[in-house]
Design a protein around this motif. Structure first.
Motif, short mmCIF file in Angstrom:
data_model
loop_
_atom_site.label_atom_id
_atom_site.label_comp_id
_atom_site.label_asym_id
_atom_site.label_seq_id
_atom_site.Cartn_x
_atom_site.Cartn_y
_atom_site.Cartn_z
N ALA A 1 -12.24 18.05 10.74
CA ALA A 1 -12.94 18.24 9.78
C ALA A 1 -11.95 18.47 8.43
N CYS A 2 -10.84 19.01 8.62
CA CYS A 2 -9.96 19.26 7.72
C CYS A 2 -8.80 18.64 7.34
N HIS A 3 -8.38 17.96 8.48
CA HIS A 3 -7.26 17.13 8.30
C HIS A 3 -7.32 15.75 8.77
N THR A 4 -6.36 14.79 8.08
CA THR A 4 -6.41 13.40 8.54
C THR A 4 -5.31 13.40 9.54
N VAL A 5 -5.41 12.11 10.56
CA VAL A 5 -4.49 11.80 11.35
C VAL A 5 -4.88 10.42 11.40
N ARG A 6 -4.23 9.59 10.87
CA ARG A 6 -4.47 7.93 10.47
C ARG A 6 -4.46 7.40 11.85
N GLY A 7 -5.23 6.51 12.19
CA GLY A 7 -5.38 5.79 13.41
C GLY A 7 -6.35 6.54 14.44
N THR A 8 -7.04 7.82 13.98
CA THR A 8 -8.02 8.40 14.80
C THR A 8 -9.12 8.71 13.95
N GLY B 1 4.37 15.57 18.89
CA GLY B 1 4.58 14.24 18.98
C GLY B 1 4.20 13.29 17.84
N LEU B 2 3.57 13.81 16.90
CA LEU B 2 3.04 13.16 15.61
C LEU B 2 4.44 13.10 14.68
N ASP B 3 5.35 12.15 15.08
CA ASP B 3 6.49 11.83 14.17
C ASP B 3 6.47 10.37 13.57
N ASP C 1 -2.32 15.99 5.47
CA ASP C 1 -2.22 14.79 6.29
C ASP C 1 -1.25 15.28 7.48
N LEU C 2 -1.72 15.23 8.81
CA LEU C 2 -0.90 15.46 9.78
C LEU C 2 -0.43 14.19 10.66
N THR C 3 -0.69 12.89 10.00
CA THR C 3 -0.18 11.80 10.70
C THR C 3 1.24 11.92 11.31
N HIS C 4 2.16 12.45 10.56
CA HIS C 4 3.58 12.44 10.96
C HIS C 4 4.10 13.91 10.87
N VAL C 5 3.28 14.88 11.04
CA VAL C 5 3.77 16.17 10.93
C VAL C 5 4.81 16.60 11.75
N GLY D 1 0.80 -1.15 -0.11
CA GLY D 1 -0.15 0.06 0.04
C GLY D 1 0.85 1.32 -0.25
N GLY D 2 0.05 2.43 -0.22
CA GLY D 2 0.89 3.83 -0.12
C GLY D 2 0.40 4.58 0.81
N PHE D 3 0.78 5.83 0.85
CA PHE D 3 0.74 6.82 1.76
C PHE D 3 0.60 8.04 1.14
N GLN D 4 0.53 9.08 2.10
CA GLN D 4 0.62 10.70 1.66
C GLN D 4 1.29 11.28 2.74
N THR D 5 1.87 12.50 2.11
CA THR D 5 2.48 13.62 2.95
C THR D 5 2.53 14.67 2.44
#
Length: 329
Positions: free
Chosen positions: A254-261, A327-329, A270-274, A136-140
């Motif tokens: 409503a505007c951002h994705t944090v995968r796992g939430t 902490g989202l690293d 996407d802020l998963t690893h911001v 699979g893929g992902f985005q940043t």
């Protein structure tokens, strides 16, 4: 000679300028072709300039002498003008041919080992890795990692206005046009951090639309890709845990994705690893807890015209959300 020495010194400086944008800091085949074209044009132009100066000096010296044979002088002038015209045609044709061959060579769309979909927004970059890992893929956002020595295909698109993708150390420019998908293939031959920029005026914050391309060795790239594919880390301290609750309760989710939430917005990055990114705001600020808090508190002061609304937060909530983002690293 002093002029030539000074020119060579400047070219040498620009050729090793690290992550500063420079077409002379070539780190891939496409950029090397463009660099050679630039140096060729500069060399030809320098020779032409020296020839013109030499002829000018010779003419000034000879003008002080009285011509003894006006007929012979006229014939020499005619031959000189004819030769100058022919040389001009030859030089212009040569430079045109060199430019054509270089452009044709760098605009190939051959096989690639990695495909990244690039969406240019007002005013940030979305990078979608469509086949980064076998499962699979992902985005940043605003930072692109690529493996050294492998061809990378970028699929360029824009949902709003015309932008231009430009990483001078790796490739030439390519526009992102609404309603059309353009393709560019490039490769990095050595590890490093290479700065990119939107090269087409796209609105108020055009100059604040930068991105970084990190060329990593294969093992480092795989570690990075696997980490990016993972869901967001669970907060480890009280402030970050409270910040997660605030983030999900407010309109941030409503505007951002944090995968796992439950946050699954698609309007913003996407802020998963911001927290692992070098900068925020498309190169505007270094990623620190202070800069994150400043951006969340008042994004319009830092980057007027961007599409992030002002989210009302108390001082305590701002402190908690910034701790969560860091902490989202």
């Amino acid at each position: 000679m002093k002029i030539v020495a000074a020119l060579l010194a400047v070219l040498t400086l620009l050729s090793g300028c690290g992550d500063v944008q420079s077409a002379l800091n070539a780190a891939g085949p496409s950029a090397s072709m463009l660099k050679n074209l630039i140096l060729f044009i500069v060399a030809v132009s320098l020779v032409v300039w020296l020839a013109v100066i030499a002829i000018l000096i010779l003419s000034l010296v000879r003008s002080r002498r009285v011509a003894q044979d006006e007929t012979a002088s006229g014939k020499r002038l005619q031959l000189f003008v004819t030769g100058a015209v022919m040389m001009t045609v030859f030089i212009v044709a040569g430079l045109t041919l060199a430019s054509f061959l270089a452009t044709r060579a760098i605009n190939f769309t051959g096989e690639a080992d990695l495909t990244i979909r690039v969406r240019a927004q007002q005013w940030w970059w979305q990078f979608i890795y469509e086949d980064a890992t076998p499962d699979g893929g992902f985005q940043t956002a605003n930072e692109m990692h690529i493996p050294v020595g492998r061809n990378v295909r970028v699929l360029l698109e824009s949902p709003d206005v015309i932008h231009s993708f430009w990483v001078p150390s790796l490739a030439g420019k390519m526009d992102l046009v609404p309603g059309r998908e353009n393709t560019l293939v490039f490769r990095a031959d050595r590890s490093g951090v290479y700065r990119g920029q939107c090269a087409e005026f796209c609105g108020l914050q055009h100059s604040h639309m930068a991105f970084m391309v990190m060329a990593d060795d294969e093992a480092s790239y795989r570690r990075w890709a696997n980490k990016q594919k993972a869901v967001a880390a669970m907060p480890q301290d009280a402030d970050a845990l409270a910040g997660k609750a605030v983030f999900l309760r407010k309109q941030c989710a409503a505007c951002h994705t944090v995968r796992g939430t439950p946050a699954a917005g698609t309007t913003g990055p996407d802020l998963t690893h911001v927290g692992s990114r070098r900068t925020i705001g498309a190169g505007l600020l270094e990623t620190t807890r202070g800069s994150l808090a400043a951006w969340i508190a008042d994004p319009q002061t830092l980057k007027p015209g961007n599409n992030m609304p002002l989210v009302p937060l108390t001082g305590e909530e701002l402190r908690q959300v910034s701790a969560y983002m860091e902490g989202l690293d």
